[in-house]
Design a protein around this motif. Structure first.
Motif, PDB file in Angstrom:
ATOM      1  N   LEU A 323       6.032 -11.768 -40.606  1.00 54.14           N
ATOM      2  CA  LEU A 323       6.791 -10.526 -40.540  1.00 54.14           C
ATOM      3  C   LEU A 323       6.901 -10.028 -39.106  1.00 54.14           C
ATOM      4  O   LEU A 323       5.934 -10.027 -38.348  1.00 54.14           O
ATOM      5  N   VAL A 324       8.105  -9.565 -38.741  1.00 60.72           N
ATOM      6  CA  VAL A 324       8.306  -8.865 -37.483  1.00 60.72           C
ATOM      7  C   VAL A 324       8.285  -7.368 -37.761  1.00 60.72           C
ATOM      8  O   VAL A 324       8.147  -6.924 -38.907  1.00 60.72           O
ATOM      9  N   MET A 325       8.426  -6.546 -36.718  1.00 60.95           N
ATOM     10  CA  MET A 325       8.306  -5.103 -36.888  1.00 60.95           C
ATOM     11  C   MET A 325       9.338  -4.540 -37.862  1.00 60.95           C
ATOM     12  O   MET A 325       9.018  -3.694 -38.697  1.00 60.95           O
ATOM     13  N   THR A 326      10.578  -4.994 -37.750  1.00 61.25           N
ATOM     14  CA  THR A 326      11.606  -4.481 -38.659  1.00 61.25           C
ATOM     15  C   THR A 326      11.316  -4.878 -40.097  1.00 61.25           C
ATOM     16  O   THR A 326      11.585  -4.117 -41.031  1.00 61.25           O
ATOM     17  N   GLY A 327      10.768  -6.077 -40.304  1.00 60.40           N
ATOM     18  CA  GLY A 327      10.398  -6.486 -41.659  1.00 60.40           C
ATOM     19  C   GLY A 327       9.258  -5.660 -42.209  1.00 60.40           C
ATOM     20  O   GLY A 327       9.242  -5.319 -43.403  1.00 60.40           O
ATOM     21  N   LEU A 328       8.289  -5.322 -41.357  1.00 62.33           N
ATOM     22  CA  LEU A 328       7.181  -4.482 -41.809  1.00 62.33           C
ATOM     23  C   LEU A 328       7.667  -3.087 -42.160  1.00 62.33           C
ATOM     24  O   LEU A 328       7.215  -2.485 -43.147  1.00 62.33           O
ATOM     25  N   LEU A 329       8.605  -2.544 -41.375  1.00 64.71           N
ATOM     26  CA  LEU A 329       9.177  -1.234 -41.695  1.00 64.71           C
ATOM     27  C   LEU A 329       9.908  -1.270 -43.033  1.00 64.71           C
ATOM     28  O   LEU A 329       9.853  -0.312 -43.806  1.00 64.71           O
ATOM     29  N   ARG A 330      10.581  -2.353 -43.311  1.00 67.71           N
ATOM     30  CA  ARG A 330      11.265  -2.484 -44.603  1.00 67.71           C
ATOM     31  C   ARG A 330      10.262  -2.453 -45.740  1.00 67.71           C
ATOM     32  O   ARG A 330      10.506  -1.822 -46.784  1.00 67.71           O
ATOM     33  N   GLU A 331       9.122  -3.122 -45.565  1.00 67.29           N
ATOM     34  CA  GLU A 331       8.087  -3.091 -46.603  1.00 67.29           C
ATOM     35  C   GLU A 331       7.514  -1.692 -46.771  1.00 67.29           C
ATOM     36  O   GLU A 331       7.248  -1.243 -47.886  1.00 67.29           O
ATOM     37  N   LEU A 332       7.315  -0.987 -45.656  1.00 68.15           N
ATOM     38  CA  LEU A 332       6.805   0.376 -45.748  1.00 68.15           C
ATOM     39  C   LEU A 332       7.783   1.269 -46.483  1.00 68.15           C
ATOM     40  O   LEU A 332       7.382   2.143 -47.260  1.00 68.15           O
ATOM     41  N   MET A 333       9.069   1.080 -46.259  1.00 67.70           N
ATOM     42  CA  MET A 333      10.071   1.885 -46.965  1.00 67.70           C
ATOM     43  C   MET A 333      10.070   1.579 -48.447  1.00 67.70           C
ATOM     44  O   MET A 333      10.364   2.439 -49.273  1.00 67.70           O
ATOM     45  N   GLY A 334       9.719   0.340 -48.796  1.00 68.20           N
ATOM     46  CA  GLY A 334       9.691  -0.011 -50.210  1.00 68.20           C
ATOM     47  C   GLY A 334       8.453   0.483 -50.917  1.00 68.20           C
ATOM     48  O   GLY A 334       8.518   0.968 -52.046  1.00 68.20           O
ATOM     49  N   SER A 335       7.306   0.395 -50.240  1.00 69.91           N
ATOM     50  CA  SER A 335       6.049   0.767 -50.885  1.00 69.91           C
ATOM     51  C   SER A 335       5.638   2.207 -50.619  1.00 69.91           C
ATOM     52  O   SER A 335       4.842   2.765 -51.361  1.00 69.91           O
ATOM     53  N   ARG A 336       6.151   2.796 -49.546  1.00 68.11           N
ATOM     54  CA  ARG A 336       5.775   4.165 -49.206  1.00 68.11           C
ATOM     55  C   ARG A 336       7.020   4.999 -48.944  1.00 68.11           C
ATOM     56  O   ARG A 336       7.147   5.662 -47.921  1.00 68.11           O
ATOM     57  N   GLY A 337       7.957   4.924 -49.882  1.00 68.56           N
ATOM     58  CA  GLY A 337       9.226   5.616 -49.688  1.00 68.56           C
ATOM     59  C   GLY A 337       9.099   7.110 -49.530  1.00 68.56           C
ATOM     60  O   GLY A 337       9.947   7.755 -48.918  1.00 68.56           O
ATOM     61  N   GLY A 338       8.041   7.714 -50.088  1.00 65.46           N
ATOM     62  CA  GLY A 338       7.882   9.158 -49.979  1.00 65.46           C
ATOM     63  C   GLY A 338       7.091   9.603 -48.771  1.00 65.46           C
ATOM     64  O   GLY A 338       7.040  10.796 -48.471  1.00 65.46           O
ATOM     65  N   GLU A 339       6.457   8.666 -48.072  1.00 66.76           N
ATOM     66  CA  GLU A 339       5.636   9.019 -46.916  1.00 66.76           C
ATOM     67  C   GLU A 339       6.500   8.959 -45.659  1.00 66.76           C
ATOM     68  O   GLU A 339       6.409   8.051 -44.840  1.00 66.76           O
ATOM     69  N   TRP A 340       7.322  10.014 -45.484  1.00 64.22           N
ATOM     70  CA  TRP A 340       8.260  10.040 -44.370  1.00 64.22           C
ATOM     71  C   TRP A 340       7.537  10.082 -43.031  1.00 64.22           C
ATOM     72  O   TRP A 340       8.046   9.583 -42.033  1.00 64.22           O
TER      73      TRP A 340
END
Length: 377
Positions: A323-340
């Motif tokens: 995973l690169v940084m953008t891929g990790l951010l995508r995972e965070l958006m999927g698993s932590r969508g409410g943690e803005w």
């Protein structure tokens, strides 16, 4: 007369205003992301980042104590507590959802059964009744509060300590640096050949390079991936380096060729008369003089590769080790969508390096882009 040499054009103010607006439009989202990265979830949900410096107003409710919490004082049954948390200040309160701000701090509300409720400015409430309370669930107390400006570094502690962030950061560097250096090296040789060497088909090659600038990279993703698989490259760093090199070469060749064409012809001809080879001219004269153009393309290529997600997903993969940084951010958006707050912090960390690169090399950007815009060969 307007437009004469030495006189300022009447459109100068319009150009300056347009440039200022572009700078503002580019800066405001970055500033908002930076401020949001220091706020907690409740603050981000309740107010915009531009309100973080003046405090934010929030509306909510808490439940009072129940019959188990009552005490008898001077012939009355009393339930006491506090409706606020932290350093909030009470602005108004109420007992109905339709009128959440019906009362001011210190006022008393009359409720059914002779119950009276008073809420003070510090959030302490006192509910009295002439008969014992029988409720097993507390009454709702609606509050309108003002929270003072508050910033925290806890978001950065969580993100920096998150699983996989350091690996993703290093993966991004591993992809970006070679994918920036390799096309520069190849394009520099090609640009010199198209600019100063005479050979059949040079004009057609230059036209082909310009034509490749308009080809969407999405068209070539699947055919290129199939070619990588047939060659045995598969998904790995070599494959993504070659992919980024191929997608970045047309712009690199075009930019560097335009710059090299504008270099003084007398210097190159003098070197040839002195017996210098083409490689010596390229290495000792062209490369040092072309540094602004090289730096301009390096900025573009670095920013594009660092922020890329599509090419990295296709040619590198989605495993935790790749995973690169953008891929990790995508995972965070999927698993932590409410943690803005986590998403804002992660996004700002990911753009910190491109910002440093841009500001460190921006003085070469305009020089490299404008070179060759008037004179061409």
């Amino acid at each position: 007369m307007e437009g004469m040499a030495g006189q300022k054009s009447s459109l100068a103010w319009a150009v300056n205003i347009a440039a200022f607006l572009l700078v503002v439009l580019w800066t405001i989202p970055t500033l908002g992301l930076f401020v949001s990265s220091f706020r907690d979830r409740d603050q981000i949900t309740a107010s915009g980042w531009w309100q973080s410096f003046t405090g934010s107003e929030q509306t909510g409710f808490v439940r009072s104590g129940t019959a188990d919490d009552q005490v008898q004082q001077e012939g009355l049954y009393v339930i006491e507590g506090n409706a606020l948390e932290g350093s909030q200040t009470l602005r108004a309160w109420g007992i109905r959802a339709r009128e959440p701000a019906a009362f001011q701090p210190g006022e008393t509300a009359e409720m059914d059964g002779g119950i009276q409720l008073t809420v003070e400015e510090d959030g302490t409430y006192r509910m009295t009744s002439p008969t014992p309370f029988e409720m097993t669930r507390g009454e709702r107390i609606f509050t309108t509060t003002v929270s003072p400006p508050s910033f925290t570094t806890e978001n950065y502690n969580r993100v920096i300590g998150a699983t996989g962030l350091g690996r993703a950061f290093m993966n991004t560097f591993t992809v970006t640096i070679p994918a920036t250096v390799i096309p520069i090296l190849i394009a520099a040789f090609a640009a010199y050949a198209l600019a100063w060497m005479q050979f059949p088909g040079r004009a057609l090659l230059t036209a082909a390079v310009v034509g490749l600038l308009v080809v969407p990279l999405q068209v070539a993703l699947i055919p290129l991936l199939r070619l990588h698989n047939e060659l045995g490259i598969g998904k790995g760093y070599l494959g993504i380096w070659l992919a980024h090199t191929g997608f970045g070469l047309p712009l690199a060749v075009y930019l560097l060729r335009n710059y090299m064409v504008g270099l003084p012809r007398e210097i190159i001809e003098s070197a040839r008369v002195d017996g210098a080879t083409e490689f010596q001219i390229f290495r000792r004269i062209i490369l040092p003089l072309s540094f602004p153009a090289l730096a301009s393309f390096a900025i573009f290529q670095f920013l594009w590769v660092w922020n890329d997600l599509l090419v990295a997903t296709v040619f590198l993969g989605n495993t935790r080790e790749q995973l690169v940084m953008t891929g990790l951010l995508r995972e965070l958006m999927g698993s932590r969508g409410g943690e803005w707050e986590i998403l804002a912090t992660s996004a700002f960390i990911s753009i910190a390096v491109p910002l440093v690169v841009f500001f460190a090399m921006q003085k070469y950007l305009v020089r490299g882009l404008l070179a060759g815009s008037v004179k061409g060969g």
